[in-house]
Design a protein around this motif. Sequence first.
Motif, PDB file in Angstrom:
ATOM      1  N   LEU C  70       0.832  -1.201   0.000  1.00 14.37           N
ATOM      2  CA  LEU C  70       0.000   0.000   0.000  1.00 14.37           C
ATOM      3  C   LEU C  70       0.866   1.251   0.000  1.00 14.37           C
ATOM      4  O   LEU C  70       0.561   2.229  -0.682  1.00 14.37           O
ATOM      5  CB  LEU C  70      -0.913  -0.007   1.232  1.00 14.37           C
ATOM      6  N   LEU C  71       1.953   1.202   0.753  1.00 14.46           N
ATOM      7  CA  LEU C  71       2.870   2.342   0.767  1.00 14.46           C
ATOM      8  C   LEU C  71       3.449   2.579  -0.621  1.00 14.46           C
ATOM      9  O   LEU C  71       3.540   3.713  -1.083  1.00 14.46           O
ATOM     10  CB  LEU C  71       3.998   2.090   1.769  1.00 14.46           C
ATOM     11  N   ILE C  72       3.830   1.473  -1.279  1.00 19.00           N
ATOM     12  CA  ILE C  72       4.367   1.612  -2.642  1.00 19.00           C
ATOM     13  C   ILE C  72       3.315   2.249  -3.551  1.00 19.00           C
ATOM     14  O   ILE C  72       3.607   3.160  -4.337  1.00 19.00           O
ATOM     15  CB  ILE C  72       4.807   0.241  -3.196  1.00 19.00           C
ATOM     16  N   PHE C  73       2.085   1.783  -3.398  1.00 13.65           N
ATOM     17  CA  PHE C  73       0.991   2.320  -4.219  1.00 13.65           C
ATOM     18  C   PHE C  73       0.851   3.829  -3.982  1.00 13.65           C
ATOM     19  O   PHE C  73       0.721   4.621  -4.915  1.00 13.65           O
ATOM     20  CB  PHE C  73      -0.300   1.580  -3.849  1.00 13.65           C
ATOM     21  N   TYR C  74       0.931   4.194  -2.711  1.00 11.54           N
ATOM     22  CA  TYR C  74       0.836   5.600  -2.329  1.00 11.54           C
ATOM     23  C   TYR C  74       1.942   6.409  -3.011  1.00 11.54           C
ATOM     24  O   TYR C  74       1.699   7.467  -3.593  1.00 11.54           O
ATOM     25  CB  TYR C  74       0.940   5.666  -0.804  1.00 11.54           C
ATOM     26  N   PHE C  75       3.155   5.865  -2.969  1.00 14.78           N
ATOM     27  CA  PHE C  75       4.269   6.556  -3.633  1.00 14.78           C
ATOM     28  C   PHE C  75       4.028   6.679  -5.122  1.00 14.78           C
ATOM     29  O   PHE C  75       4.248   7.725  -5.717  1.00 14.78           O
ATOM     30  CB  PHE C  75       5.571   5.782  -3.393  1.00 14.78           C
ATOM     31  N   MET C  76       3.553   5.576  -5.709  1.00 10.76           N
ATOM     32  CA  MET C  76       3.363   5.562  -7.169  1.00 10.76           C
ATOM     33  C   MET C  76       2.388   6.641  -7.620  1.00 10.76           C
ATOM     34  O   MET C  76       2.643   7.357  -8.585  1.00 10.76           O
ATOM     35  CB  MET C  76       2.826   4.205  -7.622  1.00 10.76           C
ATOM     36  N   ILE C  77       1.252   6.748  -6.908  1.00 13.55           N
ATOM     37  CA  ILE C  77       0.250   7.692  -7.416  1.00 13.55           C
ATOM     38  C   ILE C  77       0.690   9.130  -7.220  1.00 13.55           C
ATOM     39  O   ILE C  77       0.179  10.022  -7.866  1.00 13.55           O
ATOM     40  CB  ILE C  77      -1.152   7.470  -6.785  1.00 13.55           C
ATOM     41  N   PHE C  78       1.665   9.349  -6.363  1.00 15.60           N
ATOM     42  CA  PHE C  78       2.171  10.716  -6.255  1.00 15.60           C
ATOM     43  C   PHE C  78       3.310  10.983  -7.223  1.00 15.60           C
ATOM     44  O   PHE C  78       3.344  12.019  -7.870  1.00 15.60           O
ATOM     45  CB  PHE C  78       2.659  10.990  -4.825  1.00 15.60           C
TER      46      PHE C  78
END
Lengths: 494, 118, 106, 320
Positions: C70-78
């Motif tokens: 989820l953290l990776i996903f968060y980074f990706m969308i930013f």
Amino acid sequence: MLLSNLPALQVVIPLVSAPVCLLLRNPRHAWACALIISWLVLAMALLLLQQVYTLGTISYAIGAWATPWGIEYRIDMAGALMILIIATVGAVTMPYAWRNIQHELHRKHTGVYYTCYLLCLTGLLGIVVTGDAFNLFVFLEISSLSSYVLISLGPSRRALTAAYQYLVMGTIGATFILIGIGLLYMMTGTLNMQDISQRLPEVADTRTIRVAFAFVTVGVSIKLALFPLHIWLPNAYTYAPSVVSAFMAATATKVGVYVLLRFFFTLFGLQFSFNAMHVGEILMLLAVAAILIASLVAIFQDNVKRMLAYSSVAQIGYIILGISLATTAGVSAGMLHLFNHAMIKGALFMAMGCIFLRLGSVEIHNMHGLARQMPWTMAAFVAGGLSLIGVPLTAGFISKWYLVNAALTDGYWPLAVLILVSSLLALIYIWRVVEAAYFHLPGADMHKVREAPASMLIPTWLLIGVNLYVGLDAGLITNIAQQGAASLLGQALQ
Amino acid sequence: MTELLGHYNYWIVIILMMTGFYIVIARPNLVKKVIGLFIFQTSVFILFISMAKIEGGTAPIIEEGLSVYSNPLPHVLILTAIVVSLATTALGLALVVRIQEAYGTSNEDDIHVQDEED
Amino acid sequence: MMQPLLDVLSWICLLGGAIFLLIGAIGVLRFPDFYTRLHAVSVCDTLGAGLVLVGLIFQGGLSLVTVKLLLIFYFMIFTGPTAVHALAQAALQSKLKPLVDDHEPR
Amino acid sequence: MEHLIDIVLLGLLMITGFAIVRMKSLLAVAMLTSIYSLLSASLFVVLDAVDVALTEAAIGAGISTILMLATVALTRDEEKAPRHTPLLPLAVVTVTGAALIYGTLDMPHYGDPAAPVHQHAASAYLHDTPGEIGVPNVVTSVLASYRGYDTLGEVTVIFTAGAGVLALLGYRTRRRNIQGPGIRKLVVLRVIAKLFFPLILLFALYVLFHGDYGPGGGFQAGVIFATGFILYALAFGLGNAQRVIHHPLLRIMAAVGVLIYAAVGIEGILLGGKFLEYGVLADDPVTGQHLGIMLIELGVGITVAAVMLIIYYGFVSRQD
């Protein structure tokens, strides 16, 4: 307590002092720090030599981990001699460095210079002391990286290109060594040199080990500037600051030779290196070519530093020639010459530094009549030059004598002739400088030139003094060299 | 056939190494030489890491229920070597920047021409 | 009962992500100029990588791995859109003209 | 499956390598080098070397690329064709490559569990680490303890690079913040950078202190820490970044990291052990090992972060 940890402290103390030096903002403090550490290193080197002399080979387990798992420090007579060479040259060049660095370097670089010098010292000492193949690579890189920086600090812009060329070639060499170590590890499963040499006979007859041998040899040959892989050396020594040329010429290539000895004798063993791989014949051919071609090229140089650099290539040829015989006599002659040449070349480059300080040039055509203005410097140059040629009563004569003897014992009489011929070549190039300085009329501006300061002259004469002393009484140093060679070959014969 | 399958990995790595080596010795541009060194060294790292691999092994982090781990020693060596390669790259590029400022070019052939004129 | 269902769901997501990544890659190759290619890239970043991550989350279940994903996903969308934005601005500032259709609408 | 991924990645590496040889634009070459590094990092994951992968991604694909781009920005972008036909280099490369391939013929097969590398020292590391060091990540235990001296050398190498770049490029402190053209003006970038800056630093600390249990350690942490500041400098200008961490502080940090490491080693001697013997640092040897590893990783992290920033400042301050 401290005495038993001497092998580690020998390397760690200069290592720790390097960051301290970076923190000292005043160049004078940085210099004082480097000076004290250099002499401390010399004192430790003498203690260590004495320990090895009385107790025999020392082994020190870093982190108290047993040998194949942890990293071992291992010092035999050959290693102790190398440490002594490095420490002596370091200790002698440091007092010399102050004026020289002030003159040749930008002020903002002086602090960093001493840091890099201490790192280079650390790296060179670490290479010699270690008994672990990969640790050798790490310290090789410390010494190489710091020497690229030291060379690049030279006064002209060509110092930058010289340093870059050295960086590229040096990195290729280091990577070759890394490949060789990797292949060795692949076949033996260990990195400790003693351990590898014990496990090697089982797998020695494989193509992988042969290739590993070839890669290590080529890689180290680049580092020690063996002909024809020497092309980085003349530029590097010509354009580096004088004190760096003196330090590097006396130590860096010598340590390269030592690494070659370690790999040939300790690691691969005499049997494999010389009988299975026939490296002796190849080295002998290259050494002969180095001696003849480099000496000839040196004759035609106008820049004396460049001339001395080519002469270094030739002298490395002598050392390799001794090693290529693969007898105790040959290797000990090689090691003796290693010591003597370090002292001679150090002194000669330091004399050039004195001349550059006062004259602003080291071209022969600018030196006309210099001897009247700088008698002590030129006298040092002549004394060093005589030793380089190999005149009796100098150190150079002793090592050449042993070299000729070793060659004749093995029936290689043409080599004796070669050594004689090349000594004549050395006579010619040294004579060109002497002729200009003593027998030509001085130029118009020559009367303004003064003798070099005592802080630079005394260190130069110290090295010359070692030279002359060895020329008169070579007993001790010959003994050490012979013991070193015996310990190297003794391990190899086991 | 097994001979071929057993070593294909090393052969490709050797081709990669030689690609880097070729760039270093054949290209006159100083930046590209440093990049060549970087490629050369990185490929040597792959050689080391390849030899550490065990068929069916896992990363050398000890956990319950796992028994076959790849060899940790080459990993340690390569961690060191990566840092060495970065140090070399940084110094090499710093030298290139200074050479560019001093000579106005970063092409080896042009630098030789300027040095000859000196 | 749950496991097969989760497996099916995660495979659907993984395959979907892969398809979007492929589409993005084809787009980068086929689109005519820099700005249009950026559009293709953004498909990879959002739907492509996003779906793959969701698929992996189904595989991970309720564990630390899922939190990390989820953290990776968060980074990706930013970071994805920011990077594309910065690229487009850089291209614009270095005077790269967008390809425009000059034809009059018929 | 693993073999398939392996082959695909190796194939991509070959394509990238050849493209790097052919390309004339140095900007493109620098980017391709970054891709090459990232691909090899992925390959390291497939080959079970997670620590190495993390390092390669951070150092190779991250910092090295930044340095290459900075250099390309300072030099000319286009590469000239070589003056000579590269026959000699081709011959040298062919001979070297042929020698290596000849050498592979007697090598143990790829992935063979019976190969000598897996028998001798390595199996002992895997077997003894839980009892002697007590950390699950064997790479950390070998790196920091069994071969801790190599790592000291490695920190020294990085320190040398820092000192070298300091000598070659020096530094200029910016009193005013020069607002160059380009991406520095972007509001979106600034907002995102502000958002991520603390998170990156937090992640660096996580990597530093989690290195005993998972991939990570001082080197990776130091590089990530520095990357955070590089991002800050990119978004807000070098002057502002130098106001946060100024140059004298970086010098001190670079030196202090090495000194911490060496001090731990010398402490071992003073407590009656060998150099870098951590066991004597506490009453219980395993606790001592923990303490020693923690301290040296901290030292490594500090030096690496500082040197990365010294190098970055050095290259960027030449940009005007």
